[in-house]
Design an enzyme around this catalytic site. Structure first.
Site: not given
Ligand code: GUN
Length: 283
Positions: A52, A96, A119
């Protein structure tokens, strides 16, 4: 069989984003900003986070990773999120997952400012997705929709089967397909006759986490097969579908690796730019 090349498509999208990010930065005086919070030392998470960061750098998004110890108290993790919510240089906050044992991920996800929830996991964004309203959308399913669009694969009116009902992939993917007028069936571990559900489908989306779960004998000839699986085995990364066996049956299919995975990261960049545009347009 057409191979749906996520790696190439993601590279095309990144090229487009690079130009957009540069123009926006020149106009608004700052780069889009993403923070990834990584708690503990899960090896798979470390790889995802590195990928990422690299992708952000490639398109001109300022990214930062906050690494926290696995034994961090819940309250301290929550404080970290609240501080980032108030930081005007941060457009996206990505926590995460999975979090180490003892930490409440749902509580943390609900604390993230929905406008920074790149997200798309916050109940506000999931709720808006359910209602068909504009929102930040979960990266893997939105990346899949973008891959289908780039290959002109239209699900409207088609029978589609999603195998897997996770909050991250299966549920939001089913909602996005419904939004595009597909006739959607969601299958899962308690489905009675999975084989008969899958065999009638024009599109099969496999997000089960079991290597080679979907085999050639289950799939209708000419179906499109999207493999969302990322299973780490001693023989490397393998998907949820038997790619070799399906080659003579499916009309189009994503490989693993190089299919859905790169599209997920490209979508994170899209979401971060969208969040940035939302933030600067309010200034
Ligand atoms: N872990 C595995 N996939 C994901 C994802 O899409 N988002 C986050 N935050 N964590 C993950």
């Amino acid at each position: 069989m057409l191979i749906l090349d996520g790696k190439m498509t993601a590279a095309t999208i990144r090229g487009e984003l690079r130009g957009q990010a540069a123009a926006l930065r020149a106009r608004h005086g700052r780069a889009p900003g993403l923070v990834v919070i990584l708690v503990g030392d899960n090896p798979a998470s470390q790889i995802y986070v590195r990928n990422k960061e690299r992708a952000c750098e490639d398109v001109g998004i300022a990214s930062r990773c906050i690494r926290l110890p696995a034994d961090i108290p819940q309250a301290q993790l929550e404080d970290t999120i609240l501080i980032l919510n108030r930081d005007p240089d941060i457009d996206g906050i990505l926590l995460q997952l999975p979090l180490p044992k003892g930490l409440d991920s749902q509580r943390c996800l609900e604390l993230i400012d929905p406008s920074k929830d790149v997200d798309g996991f916050h109940p506000m964004n999931m709720g808006r997705l359910t209602l068909g309203l504009p929102c930040l959308r979960s990266c893997t399913p939105a990346g899949i929709m973008s891959l289908l669009a780039r290959y002109d694969l239209n699900v409207a009116g088609k029978k589609v089967v999603v195998i897997g009902r996770s909050n991250i992939v299966g549920k939001p993917l089913a909602l996005m397909l419904l939004q595009k007028n597909a006739t959607v069936t969601i299958c899962h571990s308690k489905t009675n006759d999975l084989r008969s559900e899958v065999s009638g489908a024009d599109f099969v989306f496999a997000a089960v986490g079991i290597p080679k779960f979907v085999t050639a004998d289950m799939v209708k000839p000419g179906a499109v097969v999207i493999d969302v699986g990322i299973n780490r085995t001693e023989r490397g990364l393998v998907g949820d579908c038997d790619f070799a066996g399906l080659q003579g049956v499916a009309s189009a299919m994503t490989p693993v690796p190089g299919g859905v995975g790169p599209m997920t990261i490209a979508q994170l960049l899209v979401n971060t730019l969208d969040a940035y545009v939302e933030h600067v347009s309010g200034c």
